[in-house]
Design an enzyme around this catalytic site. Structure first.
Site, PDB file in Angstrom:
ATOM      1  N   ARG A 220      -9.263  62.816 -10.325  1.00  0.00           N
ATOM      2  CA  ARG A 220      -8.101  63.054 -11.178  1.00  0.00           C
ATOM      3  C   ARG A 220      -7.701  64.523 -11.036  1.00  0.00           C
ATOM      4  O   ARG A 220      -8.574  65.403 -10.915  1.00  0.00           O
ATOM      5  CB  ARG A 220      -8.405  62.743 -12.661  1.00  0.00           C
ATOM      6  CG  ARG A 220      -8.380  61.262 -13.002  1.00  0.00           C
ATOM      7  CD  ARG A 220      -6.974  60.656 -12.900  1.00  0.00           C
ATOM      8  NE  ARG A 220      -6.928  59.247 -13.236  1.00  0.00           N
ATOM      9  CZ  ARG A 220      -6.905  58.249 -12.345  1.00  0.00           C
ATOM     10  NH1 ARG A 220      -6.947  58.498 -11.052  1.00  0.00           N
ATOM     11  NH2 ARG A 220      -6.826  56.990 -12.745  1.00  0.00           N
ATOM     12  N   HIS A 268      -1.575  59.949  -4.193  1.00  0.00           N
ATOM     13  CA  HIS A 268      -2.359  59.006  -4.998  1.00  0.00           C
ATOM     14  C   HIS A 268      -2.493  57.640  -4.295  1.00  0.00           C
ATOM     15  O   HIS A 268      -2.129  56.602  -4.849  1.00  0.00           O
ATOM     16  CB  HIS A 268      -1.756  58.831  -6.404  1.00  0.00           C
ATOM     17  CG  HIS A 268      -2.771  58.350  -7.400  1.00  0.00           C
ATOM     18  ND1 HIS A 268      -2.773  58.732  -8.716  1.00  0.00           N
ATOM     19  CD2 HIS A 268      -3.832  57.504  -7.267  1.00  0.00           C
ATOM     20  CE1 HIS A 268      -3.778  58.146  -9.347  1.00  0.00           C
ATOM     21  NE2 HIS A 268      -4.438  57.392  -8.479  1.00  0.00           N
TER      22      HIS A 268
HETATM   23  P1  NAP Z   1     -17.377  55.238 -13.037  1.00  0.00           P
HETATM   24  O1  NAP Z   1     -18.118  54.127 -12.383  1.00  0.00           O
HETATM   25  O2  NAP Z   1     -17.151  55.191 -14.500  1.00  0.00           O
HETATM   26  O3  NAP Z   1     -18.177  56.578 -12.664  1.00  0.00           O
HETATM   27  C1  NAP Z   1     -17.872  57.796 -13.258  1.00  0.00           C
HETATM   28  C2  NAP Z   1     -18.965  58.788 -12.881  1.00  0.00           C
HETATM   29  O4  NAP Z   1     -18.630  60.061 -13.428  1.00  0.00           O
HETATM   30  C3  NAP Z   1     -20.337  58.405 -13.434  1.00  0.00           C
HETATM   31  O5  NAP Z   1     -21.335  58.720 -12.496  1.00  0.00           O
HETATM   32  C4  NAP Z   1     -20.442  59.316 -14.664  1.00  0.00           C
HETATM   33  O6  NAP Z   1     -21.776  59.661 -15.011  1.00  0.00           O
HETATM   34  C5  NAP Z   1     -19.741  60.541 -14.158  1.00  0.00           C
HETATM   35  N1  NAP Z   1     -19.300  61.375 -15.289  1.00  0.00           N
HETATM   36  C6  NAP Z   1     -18.452  61.065 -16.290  1.00  0.00           C
HETATM   37  N2  NAP Z   1     -18.341  62.095 -17.148  1.00  0.00           N
HETATM   38  C7  NAP Z   1     -19.127  63.071 -16.665  1.00  0.00           C
HETATM   39  C8  NAP Z   1     -19.453  64.372 -17.102  1.00  0.00           C
HETATM   40  N3  NAP Z   1     -18.943  64.888 -18.228  1.00  0.00           N
HETATM   41  N4  NAP Z   1     -20.315  65.093 -16.366  1.00  0.00           N
HETATM   42  C9  NAP Z   1     -20.873  64.591 -15.253  1.00  0.00           C
HETATM   43  N5  NAP Z   1     -20.605  63.366 -14.760  1.00  0.00           N
HETATM   44  C10 NAP Z   1     -19.750  62.622 -15.471  1.00  0.00           C
HETATM   45  O7  NAP Z   1     -15.956  55.460 -12.354  1.00  0.00           O
HETATM   46  P2  NAP Z   1     -15.499  55.064 -10.876  1.00  0.00           P
HETATM   47  O8  NAP Z   1     -15.110  53.639 -10.816  1.00  0.00           O
HETATM   48  O9  NAP Z   1     -16.513  55.567  -9.916  1.00  0.00           O
HETATM   49  O10 NAP Z   1     -14.147  55.922 -10.779  1.00  0.00           O
HETATM   50  C11 NAP Z   1     -14.163  57.329 -10.886  1.00  0.00           C
HETATM   51  C12 NAP Z   1     -12.751  57.858 -11.024  1.00  0.00           C
HETATM   52  O11 NAP Z   1     -12.054  57.728  -9.789  1.00  0.00           O
HETATM   53  C13 NAP Z   1     -11.857  57.077 -12.005  1.00  0.00           C
HETATM   54  O12 NAP Z   1     -12.104  57.460 -13.336  1.00  0.00           O
HETATM   55  C14 NAP Z   1     -10.482  57.487 -11.557  1.00  0.00           C
HETATM   56  O13 NAP Z   1     -10.121  58.678 -12.233  1.00  0.00           O
HETATM   57  C15 NAP Z   1     -10.665  57.792 -10.059  1.00  0.00           C
HETATM   58  N6  NAP Z   1      -9.951  56.840  -9.194  1.00  0.00           N
HETATM   59  C16 NAP Z   1      -9.004  57.307  -8.346  1.00  0.00           C
HETATM   60  C17 NAP Z   1      -8.331  56.441  -7.497  1.00  0.00           C
HETATM   61  C18 NAP Z   1      -7.307  56.946  -6.513  1.00  0.00           C
HETATM   62  O14 NAP Z   1      -6.618  56.153  -5.881  1.00  0.00           O
HETATM   63  N7  NAP Z   1      -7.179  58.251  -6.320  1.00  0.00           N
HETATM   64  C19 NAP Z   1      -8.630  55.077  -7.523  1.00  0.00           C
HETATM   65  C20 NAP Z   1      -9.606  54.625  -8.406  1.00  0.00           C
HETATM   66  C21 NAP Z   1     -10.263  55.512  -9.238  1.00  0.00           C
HETATM   67  P3  NAP Z   1     -22.833  58.553 -15.487  1.00  0.00           P
HETATM   68  O15 NAP Z   1     -23.158  57.768 -14.228  1.00  0.00           O
HETATM   69  O16 NAP Z   1     -23.963  59.352 -15.950  1.00  0.00           O
HETATM   70  O17 NAP Z   1     -22.150  57.725 -16.530  1.00  0.00           O
END
Ligand code: NAP
Length: 305
Positions: A220, A268
């Site tokens: 993000r 994006h």
């Molecule tokens: P996810 O499975 O919820 O994983 C989020 C990760 O971030 C987890 O490892 C979490 O830690 C960690 N995290 C959250 N808050 C944190 C903090 N304060 N300090 C340290 N680590 C933290 O999400 P995901 O499915 O992998 O997706 C991640 C992000 O990618 C989405 O939220 C979205 O913003 C982005 N995204 C972008 C696109 C694009 O096209 N550009 C597409 C899809 C998603 P824990 O494991 O300890 O909970």
């Protein structure tokens, strides 16, 4: 059982086919509609913030709001949304993210640019190091970060992961972040946007990176302090930033990222939700809701993702 689709109308033609197909595959009888004259009769809401719906109060019977997006920062704080909220974890979206991240990491690792754009036809035989000699740090080891780490390790990159909670082979906490940044040649940010992650990569943390480090951000836009990144790029401390996400999207025409020689802007597109596979994920949660089983990919409102 009425199921309502609230997302950008441009998505409907695909989901109009994919949702009934996935429901039929799962043996679930449900009507999929795009308007709800009687919100109190809607069982499930398929939702993306590209829809105008903001007030979930009338949906008194709704068992879950099923997001088409992986990132839920635009709805997680909505006080009217009291129903369980599930985010999208879609195998095709993960596959797309792995391809985008691996592609951009390899671009920088191999120094592809100097051969692709070489107007002077300069014979410049710089041999890149091996992947095993270039450490990649992934901030955020969730569904996407973990899959990217696996793919990069398969290419022999040493990968350091960092997440909020402790887990095997993954750093956490402030000390963990410092260690993860200090050793990174390439940083990939795959964190959700929450109050804790906003401006995570600020001037002080960017300064921890080795000189010439590359940043690849498909997470993000708000994860990075833009002014600090531009200053670090101008100072030559950061070698390049490949950015897919921004605070304001589309990125405004006059934003300095567009013209910076060491910034790559992608619009994006790192990973899209694909209707055919996303519909199966949605329907699996409907199946669970009807069977009284716990939902998958449930958002924890208190932590914001
Ligand atoms: P996810 O499975 O919820 O994983 C989020 C990760 O971030 C987890 O490892 C979490 O830690 C960690 N995290 C959250 N808050 C944190 C903090 N304060 N300090 C340290 N680590 C933290 O999400 P995901 O499915 O992998 O997706 C991640 C992000 O990618 C989405 O939220 C979205 O913003 C982005 N995204 C972008 C696109 C694009 O096209 N550009 C597409 C899809 C998603 P824990 O494991 O300890 O909970």
């Amino acid at each position: 059982m009425p199921l309502i689709f609230f997302a950008a109308p441009s998505l409907w033609p695909e989901y109009e086919v994919a949702l009934p197909a996935a429901l039929a595959e799962a043996g679930i009888e449900a009507t999929v509609v795009t308007e709800a004259p009687e919100p109190g009769l809607v069982d499930y809401i398929v939702y993306a913030p590209s829809a105008p719906l903001q007030d979930f109060t009338p949906f008194t019977r709704t068992k879950a709001v099923l997001s088409l997006w992986a990132g839920v920062e635009r709805i997680v704080g909505n006080a009217t949304l009291t129903q369980p909220l599930c985010r999208m974890v879609d195998p095709s979206l993960t596959e797309g993210m792995v391809e985008w991240v691996a592609g951009h990491v390899l671009r920088h690792h191999l120094g592809m640019d100097r051969h692709i754009v070489n107007p002077g036809h300069v014979w410049n035989p710089v041999c890149p190091p091996l992947a095993r000699e270039r450490r990649v740090t992934i901030l955020g080891m969730g569904a996407l970060g973990t899959a990217c780490a696996e793919a990069l390790r398969a290419l022999n990159f040493p990968v350091t992961g960092w997440s909020r909670t402790a887990k095997p082979g993954c750093l956490h906490g402030d000390a963990g972040l410092e260690a993860a940044l200090r050793s990174a040649a390439i940083v990939v940010t795959l964190l959700p946007k929450t109050p804790e992650t906003e401006n995570l990569l600020n001037a002080a943390r960017l300064a921890l990176l080795p000189a010439g480090a590359v940043i690849v951000n498909p997470g993000r836009g708000a994860l990075i302090d833009d002014a600090a990144l531009l200053a670090a790029l101008d100072a030559g401390h950061i070698g390049h930033a490949t950015l897919d996400v921004f605070r304001v999207e589309p990125l405004p025409a006059d934003h300095p990222y567009w013209s910076h020689p060491r910034v790559t802007v992608t619009p994006h597109i790192a990973a899209d939700t694909r209707a055919s596979s996303a519909a199966r994920v949605i329907v699996e949660n409907i199946r669970r809701g009807e069977a009284g089983e716990p939902f998958i990919n449930l958002v924890d409102r208190s932590r914001g993702y």
